[in-house]
Design a protein around this motif. Structure first.
Motif, short mmCIF file in Angstrom:
data_model
loop_
_atom_site.label_atom_id
_atom_site.label_comp_id
_atom_site.label_asym_id
_atom_site.label_seq_id
_atom_site.Cartn_x
_atom_site.Cartn_y
_atom_site.Cartn_z
N ARG A 79 24.87 26.63 40.16
CA ARG A 79 25.19 28.11 39.47
C ARG A 79 24.14 28.77 39.52
O ARG A 79 24.51 30.55 39.72
CB ARG A 79 24.52 27.73 38.41
N HIS A 125 31.69 26.12 34.14
CA HIS A 125 32.19 27.01 34.40
C HIS A 125 32.52 27.86 35.34
O HIS A 125 31.97 28.86 35.85
CB HIS A 125 31.47 27.20 33.10
N ARG A 126 33.68 28.45 35.75
CA ARG A 126 34.47 29.08 35.81
C ARG A 126 35.65 30.17 35.20
O ARG A 126 36.81 29.87 35.09
CB ARG A 126 34.75 29.49 37.17
N SER A 127 35.75 31.84 34.77
CA SER A 127 37.06 32.37 34.81
C SER A 127 38.38 31.84 35.30
O SER A 127 37.99 32.04 36.79
CB SER A 127 36.19 33.46 34.46
N ARG A 132 41.97 32.95 36.49
CA ARG A 132 42.93 33.93 36.53
C ARG A 132 43.65 34.45 37.16
O ARG A 132 45.18 35.65 36.81
CB ARG A 132 42.10 35.82 36.55
N HIS A 178 46.85 38.12 33.82
CA HIS A 178 46.57 36.47 33.48
C HIS A 178 46.94 36.69 32.08
O HIS A 178 47.47 35.72 31.45
CB HIS A 178 44.83 36.19 33.96
N VAL A 203 39.75 32.68 30.57
CA VAL A 203 39.38 33.95 30.90
C VAL A 203 39.43 34.73 29.37
O VAL A 203 39.96 35.13 28.31
CB VAL A 203 39.98 34.49 32.58
N ILE A 225 39.13 38.18 27.49
CA ILE A 225 39.57 39.72 27.92
C ILE A 225 39.28 41.10 26.66
O ILE A 225 39.12 41.30 25.63
CB ILE A 225 41.21 39.20 27.32
N GLY A 281 38.85 43.28 28.08
CA GLY A 281 39.77 44.90 27.70
C GLY A 281 40.62 45.41 26.79
O GLY A 281 40.81 46.59 26.51
N LYS A 333 31.18 31.50 39.22
CA LYS A 333 30.06 33.07 40.30
C LYS A 333 28.11 32.48 40.24
O LYS A 333 28.16 31.94 38.71
CB LYS A 333 30.67 34.02 39.59
N ARG A 345 24.45 33.28 39.08
CA ARG A 345 24.18 33.82 37.79
C ARG A 345 23.02 34.11 39.17
O ARG A 345 21.80 33.85 39.56
CB ARG A 345 23.42 33.12 36.43
C1 LIG Z 1 32.89 39.40 26.16
C2 LIG Z 1 33.57 39.35 27.87
C3 LIG Z 1 35.07 39.75 28.08
C4 LIG Z 1 35.67 40.01 29.75
N1 LIG Z 1 36.05 40.52 29.60
C5 LIG Z 1 36.87 40.62 30.63
C6 LIG Z 1 38.27 40.74 31.07
O1 LIG Z 1 38.96 41.94 30.30
N2 LIG Z 1 39.08 40.75 32.33
C7 LIG Z 1 38.82 39.92 32.33
O2 LIG Z 1 39.74 39.64 34.16
N3 LIG Z 1 37.96 38.62 32.88
C8 LIG Z 1 36.71 39.43 31.83
N4 LIG Z 1 35.71 38.51 31.70
C9 LIG Z 1 35.36 37.61 31.82
C10 LIG Z 1 34.00 38.31 33.35
O3 LIG Z 1 34.53 39.19 33.81
C11 LIG Z 1 33.50 36.74 33.70
O4 LIG Z 1 33.12 35.82 33.03
C12 LIG Z 1 31.70 37.36 35.19
O5 LIG Z 1 32.66 37.78 35.48
C13 LIG Z 1 31.30 35.72 34.99
O6 LIG Z 1 32.08 34.83 36.19
P1 LIG Z 1 32.77 33.49 35.19
O7 LIG Z 1 33.37 33.66 33.82
O8 LIG Z 1 33.88 33.14 36.17
O9 LIG Z 1 31.20 33.04 35.88
C14 LIG Z 1 34.69 39.13 30.20
C15 LIG Z 1 34.35 38.02 29.55
C16 LIG Z 1 33.50 38.21 28.71
C17 LIG Z 1 32.09 37.57 28.26
#
Ligand SMILES: Cc1cc2nc3c(=O)[nH]c(=O)nc-3n(C[C@H](O)[C@H](O)[C@H](O)COP(=O)(O)O)c2cc1C
Length: 275
Positions: free
Chosen positions: A16, A37-39, A41, A95, A158, A160, A162, A200, A202
């Motif tokens: 972490r 946790h990790r996002s 895609r 994704h 993950v 979004i 966007g 990732k 912090r």
């Molecule tokens: C409110 C919010 C919006 C986000 N929007 C996007 C997005 O549009 N596309 C994407 O690929 N990741 C998005 N993320 C993911 C972040 O990029 C990601 O959480 C951050 O880089 C940390 O990586 P981790 O979640 O793997 O720890 C978003 C995260 C949050 C909390």
């Protein structure tokens, strides 16, 4: 391999913070989910279990909610054409198309307004910025609960953000009433194990945690250390080595807002008062 609880915690905390020294932590199954946790895609196209949606929403509704107002709604999108349209509106995020489920988290004052209006009660208080802030907090807490629930089931997710590039268009795609806005989406699906993602790192705790009073004493050193940690993580992941500071600088340009610079205007068009 048998892992003791203590060593599982040590591994998790080390990942972490990218190896940056940190204090010992307590440990249990919930913390294990949170700290790993990790996002995600990259998704397999496989469907979710039939009960998954109801499970995630029950977890979401279990979050705390300001004065029990429950100022949010969620729209579940599984239709491939609708997902493709929303992926486009979010800046062509693949994704969103690949995963079987997209949850749209909306600040939703419309329900309260309907209750008030149906009883000839004043709706004036809903015109204040406070109601949007409350709804945004409530929706975020709920969505994070859903994300953690998904991860606890072995699913990936993950967020979004966007989708805020084009709030009115997103509202039109799902037919939102006035005084409702999609704040962000949450993609949910089975992670593609051939394209795994890593935790990732912090910022060191010293740059986010203040004891009794705010202090910047440790800030510059912690940020510099984190820039190095991020560079090492990017190298390990085969990502462009730009560190964290230059990412912050780049993401803080108006050009990086991708349409969100007109969010206030969009919110007014969607019926929010913002007084
Ligand atoms: C409110 C919010 C919006 C986000 N929007 C996007 C997005 O549009 N596309 C994407 O690929 N990741 C998005 N993320 C993911 C972040 O990029 C990601 O959480 C951050 O880089 C940390 O990586 P981790 O979640 O793997 O720890 C978003 C995260 C949050 C909390």
């Amino acid at each position: 391999m048998v892992t003791t609880l203590a060593s599982a915690a040590e591994v998790a905390i080390e990942r972490r913070y990218g190896g940056h020294p940190s204090s010992a932590i307590l440990w249990n199954d919930v913390l294990s989910i949170l700290l790993t946790h990790r996002s995600v895609r990259a998704y397999r196209p496989d469907p979710l279990p039939r009960e998954a949606l109801a499970t995630l929403i029950a977890a979401a509704q279990s979050a705390s909610t300001s004065s029990n107002q429950q100022y949010w709604s969620v729209i579940a999108i599984a239709d491939p054409d609708r997902k493709a349209e929303l992926a486009r509106l979010a800046g062509n995020q693949k994704h969103v198309i690949d995963a079987p489920l997209l949850l749209l988290w909306a600040a939703y004052i419309a329900r309260t307004e309907r209750i008030l209006a149906g009883r000839q009660e004043a709706t004036e208080a809903l015109d204040y910025l406070e109601s949007l802030v409350v709804a945004t907090i409530d929706a975020s807490l709920a969505a994070q609960n859903a994300a953690t629930a998904a991860e606890s089931l072995g699913l990936g997710a993950v967020f979004i953000g966007g989708l805020r590039n084009r709030p009115e268009d997103v509202a039109a795609v799902v037919g939102l009433p006035p005084r409702a806005v999609v704040l962000f989406g949450l993609v949910v699906g089975w992670p593609d194990s051939t394209r795994p993602t890593e935790v990732k790192p912090r910022l060191p705790q010293a740059s986010v945690l203040h004891s009794e009073r705010y202090s910047t004493d440790a800030l510059d050193e912690a940020v510099a250390a984190y820039d190095q940690t991020s560079l090492a993580f990017q190298a390990e992941q085969g990502l462009p080595g730009i560190g964290w500071i230059s990412q912050v600088v780049r993401r803080s340009q108006v050009s990086a807002l991708h349409g969100r610079e007109r969010l206030r205007e969009a919110l007014v068009a969607l019926g929010f008062g913002l007084r």
